[in-house]
Scaffold this active site. Structure first.
Site, mmCIF file in Angstrom:
data_model
loop_
_atom_site.group_PDB
_atom_site.id
_atom_site.type_symbol
_atom_site.label_atom_id
_atom_site.label_comp_id
_atom_site.label_asym_id
_atom_site.label_seq_id
_atom_site.Cartn_x
_atom_site.Cartn_y
_atom_site.Cartn_z
ATOM 1 N N ARG A 50 9.649 9.178 -8.032
ATOM 2 C CA ARG A 50 8.224 9.221 -7.620
ATOM 3 C C ARG A 50 7.500 10.435 -8.214
ATOM 4 N NH1 ARG A 50 10.232 5.124 -6.271
ATOM 5 N NH2 ARG A 50 9.987 4.020 -4.308
ATOM 6 N N SER A 62 4.573 3.465 1.475
ATOM 7 C CA SER A 62 5.461 4.505 2.034
ATOM 8 C C SER A 62 4.702 5.822 2.096
ATOM 9 C CB SER A 62 6.676 4.710 1.131
ATOM 10 O OG SER A 62 7.338 3.488 0.956
ATOM 11 N N GLU A 114 4.369 11.037 0.084
ATOM 12 C CA GLU A 114 4.305 10.365 -1.224
ATOM 13 C C GLU A 114 2.868 10.262 -1.761
ATOM 14 O OE1 GLU A 114 6.918 6.870 -1.893
ATOM 15 O OE2 GLU A 114 5.176 5.968 -2.820
HETATM 16 C C1 LIG Z 1 1.149 -1.738 0.715
HETATM 17 C C2 LIG Z 1 1.564 -0.733 -0.348
HETATM 18 C C3 LIG Z 1 2.834 -0.822 -0.908
HETATM 19 C C4 LIG Z 1 3.234 0.094 -1.880
HETATM 20 N N1 LIG Z 1 4.483 -0.021 -2.402
HETATM 21 C C5 LIG Z 1 4.907 0.836 -3.367
HETATM 22 C C6 LIG Z 1 6.214 0.713 -3.926
HETATM 23 O O1 LIG Z 1 6.989 -0.190 -3.580
HETATM 24 N N2 LIG Z 1 6.583 1.604 -4.869
HETATM 25 C C7 LIG Z 1 5.740 2.595 -5.305
HETATM 26 O O2 LIG Z 1 6.151 3.368 -6.188
HETATM 27 N N3 LIG Z 1 4.486 2.729 -4.801
HETATM 28 C C8 LIG Z 1 4.055 1.871 -3.848
HETATM 29 N N4 LIG Z 1 2.795 2.004 -3.304
HETATM 30 C C9 LIG Z 1 1.919 3.093 -3.776
HETATM 31 C C10 LIG Z 1 0.946 2.644 -4.889
HETATM 32 O O3 LIG Z 1 0.791 1.257 -4.914
HETATM 33 C C11 LIG Z 1 1.387 3.113 -6.281
HETATM 34 O O4 LIG Z 1 1.614 4.500 -6.306
HETATM 35 C C12 LIG Z 1 0.355 2.752 -7.358
HETATM 36 O O5 LIG Z 1 0.879 3.007 -8.650
HETATM 37 C C13 LIG Z 1 -0.963 3.506 -7.187
HETATM 38 O O6 LIG Z 1 -1.894 2.919 -8.077
HETATM 39 P P1 LIG Z 1 -3.452 3.125 -7.885
HETATM 40 O O7 LIG Z 1 -4.117 2.527 -9.090
HETATM 41 O O8 LIG Z 1 -3.882 2.579 -6.584
HETATM 42 O O9 LIG Z 1 -3.553 4.709 -7.934
HETATM 43 P P2 LIG Z 1 -4.537 5.660 -7.118
HETATM 44 O O10 LIG Z 1 -4.162 5.628 -5.684
HETATM 45 O O11 LIG Z 1 -5.943 5.378 -7.478
HETATM 46 O O12 LIG Z 1 -4.128 7.087 -7.713
HETATM 47 C C14 LIG Z 1 -2.861 7.636 -7.430
HETATM 48 C C15 LIG Z 1 -2.709 8.928 -8.284
HETATM 49 O O13 LIG Z 1 -2.733 8.570 -9.660
HETATM 50 C C16 LIG Z 1 -3.829 9.190 -10.332
HETATM 51 N N5 LIG Z 1 -4.355 8.206 -11.280
HETATM 52 C C17 LIG Z 1 -4.798 6.954 -10.990
HETATM 53 N N6 LIG Z 1 -5.123 6.321 -12.139
HETATM 54 C C18 LIG Z 1 -4.909 7.181 -13.155
HETATM 55 C C19 LIG Z 1 -5.073 7.136 -14.566
HETATM 56 N N7 LIG Z 1 -5.513 6.037 -15.186
HETATM 57 N N8 LIG Z 1 -4.784 8.248 -15.279
HETATM 58 C C20 LIG Z 1 -4.314 9.380 -14.698
HETATM 59 N N9 LIG Z 1 -4.134 9.485 -13.364
HETATM 60 C C21 LIG Z 1 -4.429 8.400 -12.609
HETATM 61 C C22 LIG Z 1 -4.821 9.563 -9.247
HETATM 62 O O14 LIG Z 1 -5.624 10.657 -9.636
HETATM 63 C C23 LIG Z 1 -3.871 9.910 -8.104
HETATM 64 O O15 LIG Z 1 -3.357 11.207 -8.304
HETATM 65 C C24 LIG Z 1 2.355 1.104 -2.324
HETATM 66 C C25 LIG Z 1 1.060 1.174 -1.775
HETATM 67 C C26 LIG Z 1 0.665 0.260 -0.797
HETATM 68 C C27 LIG Z 1 -0.720 0.329 -0.238
#
Ligand SMILES: Cc1cc2nc3c(=O)[nH]c(=O)nc-3n(C[C@H](O)[C@H](O)[C@H](O)COP(=O)(O)OP(=O)(O)OC[C@H]3O[C@@H](n4cnc5c(N)ncnc54)[C@H](O)[C@@H]3O)c2cc1C
Length: 342
Positions: free
Chosen positions: A168, A242, A338
């Site tokens: 992570r 998580s 996380e």
């Molecule tokens: C129901 C649920 C289940 C989940 N299950 C998992 C799982 O099984 N495994 C897991 O690893 N995660 C899981 N997650 C967490 C999440 O889905 C992941 O971390 C996902 O990759 C976040 O993507 P996002 O586009 O929503 O990022 P955001 O929440 O928008 O951003 C997260 C971080 O990434 C940065 N960021 C976003 N986009 C960019 C970009 N293009 N360039 C540089 N930085 C950027 C942001 O600044 C922030 O620091 C889960 C979340 C939920 C709600």
């Protein structure tokens, strides 16, 4: 330069984060091309503001109104960028929905990403925390990515070593917040697909690895079914998946813990350490299904904190601290959050 950018002021982020926290961005830009980012750098006032690069908002906890510029990564597009005897190379733009991208690769007959099905968010954010689930991690099939560097105004290519992936974690989580905006990500999907059924719950629902009925789609469908059964849907109740990482301990520490709590679930790591299920630790402390105001602990998965209505980021943090303290007092283990706190 600013006139060419559609900067909006005081934009609500409530629908742009899966916790559903009601916070505002002082300035907001929907980024549709790298030229938008170059224009931000060229504008002194915009460039001086604190920056938040935003994808799907599914790994964020907004703790206050954001006093700067939110860059919502909206670029789309996905294609085959190369092929060789070993792999098909597929590239997707940062704003593509991760799960749709995974299903697109599977629909084309390319395996590799199926264990990461149904993870919310965008392609661009997926390398940031090296997303992982059901015994797989993004880094396994990652090839390279392109990122805009706000320090230099250049687009840089990062290969797997450059990204310094860990559990992570990656160089993008360690970097100064807002330094890089990932523009696109390329994966090398193997021509010789091998299923990863290391996760016992997955293996239990699928045919044997030698059965021709076992396809990337069958694995993806099984993962989707498991996730839908266990994880709350952010469309129904606010959450960020998580809330804590699973703590990693040495074999000696795990042995001691196991002697005291024989049912404690742990997963052996290739480096000899053990990873302990944080959800189990939280459940043992009696937090599963509990609420403090509108902040709560999910009743089906104790690792997930939820917003039952109008919880603020501060209320979620306060609940998470009480859980951290209880787990520490009982097991001597500290749970690291996380999601990224903003
Ligand atoms: C129901 C649920 C289940 C989940 N299950 C998992 C799982 O099984 N495994 C897991 O690893 N995660 C899981 N997650 C967490 C999440 O889905 C992941 O971390 C996902 O990759 C976040 O993507 P996002 O586009 O929503 O990022 P955001 O929440 O928008 O951003 C997260 C971080 O990434 C940065 N960021 C976003 N986009 C960019 C970009 N293009 N360039 C540089 N930085 C950027 C942001 O600044 C922030 O620091 C889960 C979340 C939920 C709600």
């Amino acid at each position: 330069m600013r006139d060419t950018l559609s900067i909006q002021a005081d934009v609500s982020l409530q629908k742009l984060n899966t916790f559903g926290i009601d916070a505002k961005a002082r300035a907001f830009l929907a980024v549709r091309s790298v030229d938008d980012l170059r224009a931000v750098v060229a504008d002194e006032a915009l460039c001086a503001m604190p920056r938040l690069v935003l994808g799907g908002g599914s790994n964020l906890l907004l703790t206050r109104d954001f006093p700067g510029l939110v860059l919502h990564m909206c670029m789309t597009g996905k294609s085959v960028s190369d092929e060789d005897d070993a792999a098909i190379y597929v590239t997707a733009a940062a704003g593509e929905n991760w799960h749709d991208f995974v299903r697109w690769t599977i629909g084309n007959g390319w395996g590799g990403l199926e264990n990461l099905s149904l993870i919310p968010g965008t392609v661009g954010a997926a390398p940031v925390q090296n997303i992982g689930a059901y015994g797989a991690e993004l880094r396994e099939y990652f090839h390279s990515l392109q990122a805009f560097d706000f320090h230099t105004g250049d687009v840089r290519t990062f290969n797997r070593e450059d990204c310094r992936f860990a559990y992570r974690d990656s160089v993008f989580r360690q970097a100064e917040p807002g330094r890089f905006a990932i523009l696109s990500v390329t994966f090398a999907l193997p021509r010789q697909w091998r299923p990863n059924l290391a996760w016992p719950e997955l293996a239990a629902t699928l045919p044997d690895a030698t059965d021709p009925a076992l396809t990337p789609k069958a694995v993806s469908d099984a993962i989707i079914a498991i996730r839908q059964r266990k994880l709350p849907d952010p469309a129904q109740i606010g959450n960020a998946g998580s809330f804590f990482k699973n703590p990693t301990v040495t074999a000696a520490v795990f042995e001691k813990l196991k002697a005291a709590w024989p049912t404690m679930p742990g997963y052996a790591q290739p480096d000899g350490n053990w990873r302990i299920a944080a959800g189990w630790l939280i459940e043992q402390c009696g937090w599963k299904g509990k609420n403090v105001g509108d902040a709560g602990v999910c009743e089906t998965q104790a690792l997930v904190l939820v917003n039952r209505g109008l919880a603020s980021g501060a209320e979620i943090i306060s609940l998470s601290q009480r859980i951290q303290e209880d787990v520490k007092a009982r097991f001597g283990l500290w749970l690291e959050p996380e999601p990224v706190f903003v």
